[in-house]
Write an enzyme that holds these catalytic residues in place. Sequence first.
Site, short mmCIF file in Angstrom:
data_model
loop_
_atom_site.label_atom_id
_atom_site.label_comp_id
_atom_site.label_asym_id
_atom_site.label_seq_id
_atom_site.Cartn_x
_atom_site.Cartn_y
_atom_site.Cartn_z
N HIS A 52 0.85 -1.19 0.00
CA HIS A 52 0.00 0.00 0.00
C HIS A 52 0.88 1.24 0.00
O HIS A 52 2.12 1.13 0.10
CB HIS A 52 -0.95 0.00 1.21
CG HIS A 52 -0.28 -0.19 2.52
ND1 HIS A 52 0.60 0.71 3.05
CD2 HIS A 52 -0.34 -1.22 3.42
CE1 HIS A 52 1.03 0.27 4.22
NE2 HIS A 52 0.50 -0.91 4.47
P1 TYD Z 1 -1.74 -2.53 8.01
O1 TYD Z 1 -0.93 -1.29 8.16
O2 TYD Z 1 -2.88 -2.52 7.04
O3 TYD Z 1 -0.75 -3.73 7.72
P2 TYD Z 1 -0.51 -4.49 6.33
O4 TYD Z 1 -0.53 -3.46 5.27
O5 TYD Z 1 0.82 -5.15 6.51
O6 TYD Z 1 -1.62 -5.47 6.23
O7 TYD Z 1 -2.29 -2.94 9.45
C1 TYD Z 1 -3.10 -4.09 9.62
C2 TYD Z 1 -4.21 -3.75 10.59
O8 TYD Z 1 -3.65 -3.44 11.86
C3 TYD Z 1 -4.99 -2.51 10.17
O9 TYD Z 1 -6.12 -2.85 9.44
C4 TYD Z 1 -5.36 -1.88 11.50
C5 TYD Z 1 -4.33 -2.34 12.46
N1 TYD Z 1 -3.34 -1.30 12.83
C6 TYD Z 1 -3.62 -0.47 13.89
O10 TYD Z 1 -4.69 -0.55 14.53
N2 TYD Z 1 -2.69 0.45 14.28
C7 TYD Z 1 -1.50 0.56 13.64
O11 TYD Z 1 -0.65 1.42 14.02
C8 TYD Z 1 -1.23 -0.28 12.52
C9 TYD Z 1 0.06 -0.17 11.76
C10 TYD Z 1 -2.18 -1.20 12.15
#
Ligand code: TYD
Length: 137
Positions: A52
């Site tokens: 992303h």
């Molecule tokens: P995400 O940044 O979408 O990780 P990836 O792209 O590797 O799948 O994070 C996954 C989930 O974790 C996101 O939907 C919500 C939660 N999240 C939080 O609540 N706080 C945070 O600081 C992060 C990074 C993620």
Amino acid sequence: MKLSDVKLIQLPKILDERGNLTFVEGENHVPFPIKRTYMIYDVPGGEIRGSHSYKQLDEVIISLSGCFDLVLNDGVDTVTYTLNRSYNAIYVPHGLWRTLQNFSTNSLCLVLASTDYDEADYIRNYDEFLAFNQDGN
Ligand code: TYD
């Protein structure tokens, strides 16, 4: 943002026969005040995290243990960094498509982030990322 805006950061290393020590300071080694940190760990073999872009969020990514690849794309070019030392960090500004992959067993990824978590800041579709960049954002 362009791939040329990415910066490799060499963190301080205090060598000691009792064990080495590395530290990180916001607004010094990291070019922003650190608002949030998060970790990625226990990644099953072959899984991919990230894929992303962010509209505003800047990050610094560090491998605290093990090894993984950080793949960055600016809409034109792609570069892959292999992270496997806790004193090597990579500054990833907003506006790049970023993917984490090829995690080794027991790898531990630390991310230092410039803003609070905000789902609205994510661009999760690559075509939207290209369109957003073309609009000059
Ligand atoms: P995400 O940044 O979408 O990780 P990836 O792209 O590797 O799948 O994070 C996954 C989930 O974790 C996101 O939907 C919500 C939660 N999240 C939080 O609540 N706080 C945070 O600081 C992060 C990074 C993620």
